[in-house]
Design an enzyme around this catalytic site. Structure first.
Site, PDB file in Angstrom:
ATOM      1  N   LYS A  74     -17.846   5.434  14.390  1.00  0.00           N
ATOM      2  CA  LYS A  74     -18.233   5.348  12.974  1.00  0.00           C
ATOM      3  C   LYS A  74     -19.259   4.230  12.791  1.00  0.00           C
ATOM      4  O   LYS A  74     -18.981   3.080  13.130  1.00  0.00           O
ATOM      5  CB  LYS A  74     -16.977   5.080  12.140  1.00  0.00           C
ATOM      6  CG  LYS A  74     -17.261   4.756  10.686  1.00  0.00           C
ATOM      7  CD  LYS A  74     -16.000   4.601   9.865  1.00  0.00           C
ATOM      8  CE  LYS A  74     -16.348   4.127   8.462  1.00  0.00           C
ATOM      9  NZ  LYS A  74     -15.167   3.850   7.647  1.00  0.00           N
ATOM     10  N   VAL A 180      17.397   1.786   6.261  1.00  0.00           N
ATOM     11  CA  VAL A 180      17.968   0.563   5.693  1.00  0.00           C
ATOM     12  C   VAL A 180      18.516   0.892   4.307  1.00  0.00           C
ATOM     13  O   VAL A 180      17.795   1.427   3.454  1.00  0.00           O
ATOM     14  CB  VAL A 180      16.897  -0.554   5.606  1.00  0.00           C
ATOM     15  CG1 VAL A 180      17.435  -1.762   4.861  1.00  0.00           C
ATOM     16  CG2 VAL A 180      16.440  -0.937   6.998  1.00  0.00           C
ATOM     17  N   ILE A 341      -6.413  -0.804   6.685  1.00  0.00           N
ATOM     18  CA  ILE A 341      -5.990  -1.170   8.041  1.00  0.00           C
ATOM     19  C   ILE A 341      -6.563  -2.553   8.387  1.00  0.00           C
ATOM     20  O   ILE A 341      -5.908  -3.369   9.033  1.00  0.00           O
ATOM     21  CB  ILE A 341      -6.392  -0.087   9.056  1.00  0.00           C
ATOM     22  CG1 ILE A 341      -5.579   1.191   8.748  1.00  0.00           C
ATOM     23  CG2 ILE A 341      -6.149  -0.540  10.495  1.00  0.00           C
ATOM     24  CD1 ILE A 341      -5.962   2.409   9.552  1.00  0.00           C
ATOM     25  N   GLY A 428     -14.525 -13.901   2.235  1.00  0.00           N
ATOM     26  CA  GLY A 428     -14.359 -12.503   1.826  1.00  0.00           C
ATOM     27  C   GLY A 428     -14.627 -11.591   3.001  1.00  0.00           C
ATOM     28  O   GLY A 428     -15.041 -12.047   4.080  1.00  0.00           O
TER      29      GLY A 428
HETATM   30  C1  LIG Z   1      -4.699   8.448   0.168  1.00  0.00           C
HETATM   31  C2  LIG Z   1      -4.799   7.328   1.136  1.00  0.00           C
HETATM   32  C3  LIG Z   1      -5.839   7.281   2.061  1.00  0.00           C
HETATM   33  C4  LIG Z   1      -5.953   6.203   2.950  1.00  0.00           C
HETATM   34  N1  LIG Z   1      -7.018   6.130   3.805  1.00  0.00           N
HETATM   35  C5  LIG Z   1      -7.200   5.020   4.555  1.00  0.00           C
HETATM   36  C6  LIG Z   1      -8.323   4.872   5.408  1.00  0.00           C
HETATM   37  O1  LIG Z   1      -9.155   5.768   5.539  1.00  0.00           O
HETATM   38  N2  LIG Z   1      -8.455   3.713   6.089  1.00  0.00           N
HETATM   39  C7  LIG Z   1      -7.543   2.712   6.002  1.00  0.00           C
HETATM   40  O2  LIG Z   1      -7.736   1.653   6.605  1.00  0.00           O
HETATM   41  N3  LIG Z   1      -6.443   2.857   5.262  1.00  0.00           N
HETATM   42  C8  LIG Z   1      -6.248   3.966   4.535  1.00  0.00           C
HETATM   43  N4  LIG Z   1      -5.130   4.106   3.778  1.00  0.00           N
HETATM   44  C9  LIG Z   1      -4.085   3.097   3.863  1.00  0.00           C
HETATM   45  C10 LIG Z   1      -3.293   3.324   5.151  1.00  0.00           C
HETATM   46  O3  LIG Z   1      -2.765   4.615   5.179  1.00  0.00           O
HETATM   47  C11 LIG Z   1      -2.162   2.317   5.234  1.00  0.00           C
HETATM   48  O4  LIG Z   1      -2.658   1.038   4.978  1.00  0.00           O
HETATM   49  C12 LIG Z   1      -1.573   2.305   6.612  1.00  0.00           C
HETATM   50  O5  LIG Z   1      -1.219   3.580   6.988  1.00  0.00           O
HETATM   51  C13 LIG Z   1      -0.366   1.412   6.657  1.00  0.00           C
HETATM   52  O6  LIG Z   1       0.717   1.986   5.989  1.00  0.00           O
HETATM   53  P1  LIG Z   1       2.098   1.264   6.100  1.00  0.00           P
HETATM   54  O7  LIG Z   1       2.456   1.146   7.537  1.00  0.00           O
HETATM   55  O8  LIG Z   1       2.040   0.037   5.280  1.00  0.00           O
HETATM   56  O9  LIG Z   1       3.109   2.271   5.354  1.00  0.00           O
HETATM   57  P2  LIG Z   1       3.801   3.637   5.855  1.00  0.00           P
HETATM   58  O10 LIG Z   1       2.916   4.419   6.744  1.00  0.00           O
HETATM   59  O11 LIG Z   1       4.277   4.300   4.601  1.00  0.00           O
HETATM   60  O12 LIG Z   1       5.044   3.177   6.702  1.00  0.00           O
HETATM   61  C14 LIG Z   1       6.236   2.723   6.096  1.00  0.00           C
HETATM   62  C15 LIG Z   1       7.326   2.666   7.143  1.00  0.00           C
HETATM   63  O13 LIG Z   1       8.494   2.088   6.559  1.00  0.00           O
HETATM   64  C16 LIG Z   1       9.602   2.879   6.879  1.00  0.00           C
HETATM   65  N5  LIG Z   1      10.616   2.718   5.849  1.00  0.00           N
HETATM   66  C17 LIG Z   1      10.469   2.749   4.503  1.00  0.00           C
HETATM   67  N6  LIG Z   1      11.665   2.586   3.901  1.00  0.00           N
HETATM   68  C18 LIG Z   1      12.579   2.444   4.878  1.00  0.00           C
HETATM   69  C19 LIG Z   1      13.995   2.267   4.908  1.00  0.00           C
HETATM   70  N7  LIG Z   1      14.725   2.208   3.785  1.00  0.00           N
HETATM   71  N8  LIG Z   1      14.610   2.174   6.097  1.00  0.00           N
HETATM   72  C20 LIG Z   1      13.912   2.243   7.266  1.00  0.00           C
HETATM   73  N9  LIG Z   1      12.579   2.424   7.308  1.00  0.00           N
HETATM   74  C21 LIG Z   1      11.922   2.527   6.130  1.00  0.00           C
HETATM   75  C22 LIG Z   1       9.048   4.292   6.969  1.00  0.00           C
HETATM   76  O14 LIG Z   1       9.893   5.143   7.693  1.00  0.00           O
HETATM   77  C23 LIG Z   1       7.738   4.024   7.694  1.00  0.00           C
HETATM   78  O15 LIG Z   1       7.981   3.926   9.074  1.00  0.00           O
HETATM   79  C24 LIG Z   1      -4.981   5.191   2.918  1.00  0.00           C
HETATM   80  C25 LIG Z   1      -3.898   5.266   2.038  1.00  0.00           C
HETATM   81  C26 LIG Z   1      -3.806   6.323   1.156  1.00  0.00           C
HETATM   82  C27 LIG Z   1      -2.631   6.389   0.214  1.00  0.00           C
END
Ligand SMILES: Cc1cc2nc3c(=O)[nH]c(=O)nc-3n(C[C@H](O)[C@H](O)[C@H](O)COP(=O)(O)OP(=O)(O)OC[C@H]3O[C@@H](n4cnc5c(N)ncnc54)[C@H](O)[C@@H]3O)c2cc1C
Length: 497
Positions: A74, A180, A341, A428
């Site tokens: 990219k 959890v 990310i 920033g």
């Molecule tokens: C529409 C959209 C498009 C995106 N596009 C981009 C992009 O192009 N580039 C980019 O950098 N970012 C992008 N993002 C953001 C990116 O997807 C996230 O920042 C990244 O995937 C990190 O997600 P996360 O790990 O914080 O959450 P999640 O992927 O939601 O992971 C959460 C984890 O917590 C666990 N969990 C939750 N509750 C419990 C519980 N009670 N007990 C046990 N486990 C639990 C789940 O099982 C999972 O494993 C986008 C987001 C959205 C919404």
């Protein structure tokens, strides 16, 4: 010290991979809890060049990582339908700083003097390569025009999380599967002491990283950490996401196309294309948004579009008590500039400086939170700029054009318009070339320039501009295509999918 990570999405496993090096010191142990039943958000496929430094820092082999995650290269993001013409925000510079003066000043001066000058895009190697569908690795020789860019990746988010998981577990991170159901706290100081699973088992620890995604089970639901809402500036609150068969061109850039109530992303991977429509529910219905997305795909959908709901904003204190929120649990900014990310990476890299002290040390919390807040705030302003400077007429676009801007952004836009001066944010994320790309791409054109630029004789300036443009054009012509570089360097290992 025991560090417990709740969540096995991209955030959780990136934290685990990064912290796995600490396990080797024997002073730290790391355990990650994730729930297969709940799953992950499943999106997040476009990145910024910083991810390469993150992977390199872990000692990851680039070709192996790209093969396993079906990644493509990219060079930037194309914005279609935002300004008068489609423009690219490149991961690279525009021209050169001659006599210590930013390129935009020389370019503006030449343009205002009426001498022949090409569009500013023609002076960016990264943009020229992206438009030509070419890719080769940057030169290390700083005098080469081929050294003036960086690159990032598009990858399969689920495969990347899995890749990070393999990396971390091989290096001593313990994985516990389970939901959890209760967060246990010390009755006196509120610190978290353990996570109780549905099975009844309790995972105890000293420091907890809340990577539980939008639900933010510890930092949000349990500690009730305040949230700063930014919906007044970034009203998009929903997205439909759908992958399509990879029939279109594997462009070395992400595309973000403005639509009536938001914008649509296109992220080409080796085996398929990621698509989505980010929209504001105040300005369109979910049914209409879904139809708009499906009507604007360049390949056959591989599944039903998935709806995601979110709110723009961030937690006021990402680190509170002995809990650090990372990833979606800490805040959300729509993926217009692929920043989430990166925010995970920034949080881990900042946090690593403060490990080893008390997990609830208020000085460490203050330093960490200030640093993370600055990055969030600077990205927020950069995103708002895209919305502010458009000529679209649909109600969403009229709304964002007329809204009151944060003071931090207003003054910056005025300085650019007035003098071509780009005021960067201290600590920033985006540097001046990024701001320049968006300003110029969306027709925020300077009316003046730095008068120090007048020191360069005009005929010399014209000659330099011409030489630079020719060098870029010739060197881009000699590059291999993006698809040829992918095929020779890192063809997807499809059996992993
Ligand atoms: C529409 C959209 C498009 C995106 N596009 C981009 C992009 O192009 N580039 C980019 O950098 N970012 C992008 N993002 C953001 C990116 O997807 C996230 O920042 C990244 O995937 C990190 O997600 P996360 O790990 O914080 O959450 P999640 O992927 O939601 O992971 C959460 C984890 O917590 C666990 N969990 C939750 N509750 C419990 C519980 N009670 N007990 C046990 N486990 C639990 C789940 O099982 C999972 O494993 C986008 C987001 C959205 C919404």
């Amino acid at each position: 010290m025991k560090i417990v990570i709740l969540g096995g999405g991209t955030a959780g496993w990136m934290c685990a991979a990064s912290l796995s090096a600490l396990s080797a010191t024997r002073r730290f142990s790391v355990e990650l809890v994730e729930s297969d039943e709940i799953g992950t958000v499943g999106v997040g496929e476009a990145t910024l060049p910083h991810i390469k430094a993150f992977n390199d820092g872990l000692g990851i082999n680039e070709a192996e990582f790209m093969r396993r995650t079906h990644a493509t290269f990219k060079l930037g993001i194309e914005f279609a339908g935002w300004g008068r013409d489609a423009y690219i925000h490149p991961f690279g510079t525009f021209g050169q700083d001659w006599a210590g003066i930013g390129f935009q000043h020389h370019w503006t001066r030449a343009k205002q003097a009426g001498v022949p000058v090409a569009p500013i895009e023609d002076y960016s190697f990264a943009i020229a390569a992206a438009r030509a569908g070419k890719f080769a690795f940057p030169d290390t020789d700083p005098s080469s025009v081929k050294s003036t860019f960086a690159y990032a990746y598009h990858f399969d988010a689920a495969l990347y999380a899995g890749f990070m998981r393999d990396f971390a577990t091989k290096r001593g991170v313990r994985r516990t599967e389970g939901r959890v159901v209760e967060v246990q706290q010390n009755a006196e100081n509120g610190n978290v002491t353990g996570l109780k699973l549905q099975s009844g088992a309790v995972v105890t620890g000293d420091l907890f990283l809340d990577c539980s995604g939008f639900v933010s089970l510890i930092a949000g639901k349990t500690l009730n950490g305040p949230w700063e809402d930014w919906t007044q500036w970034l009203p998009c609150d929903r997205a439909f996401a759908v992958p399509t068969a990879g029939t279109g061109e594997i462009t070395p850039y992400t595309r973000a196309t403005a639509r009536e109530a938001g914008w649509q992303w296109r992220i080409p991977l080796q085996h398929r294309t990621g698509n989505g429509y980010v929209f504001s529910s105040a300005f369109t219905s979910e049914d209409r948004a879904r139809d708009v997305l499906l009507a604007n795909l360049d390949g056959a959908p591989l599944m039903e579009p998935k709806l995601l709901r979110f709110r723009a904003g961030r937690r006021t204190r990402s680190w509170s008590h002995n809990v650090v929120a990372v990833g979606l649990a800490s805040g959300f900014l729509e993926p217009l500039e692929s920043t989430s990310i990166y925010l995970v990476q920034a949080a881990i890299e900042t946090l690593r400086h403060y490990l080893g002290g008390r997990p609830d040390d208020p000085r460490a919390q203050g330093a960490f939170n200030r640093s993370v807040d600055t990055i969030y705030d600077s990205i927020r302003d950069f995103l708002i700029l895209h919305y502010r400077a458009t000529a679209r007429e649909e109600p969403l676009w009229q709304h964002v054009r007329d809204m009151a801007l944060p003071d931090s952004l207003l003054g910056r836009i005025e300085m650019f318009r007035h003098r071509g001066y780009i005021e960067a944010y201290r600590n920033g994320l985006f540097s001046p070339p990024s701001w320049l790309a968006v300003y110029m791409g969306q027709d925020v054109v300077p009316t003046g320039y730095d008068r120090m630029a007048d020191a360069l004789p005009m005929d010399l300036l014209v000659e330099k501009l011409d030489m630079l443009r020719t060098r870029i054009r010739d060197q881009v012509a000699a590059l291999p295509t993006h698809e040829a570089t992918l095929a020779s360097f890192a063809p997807a290992r499809m059996e992993v999918a």
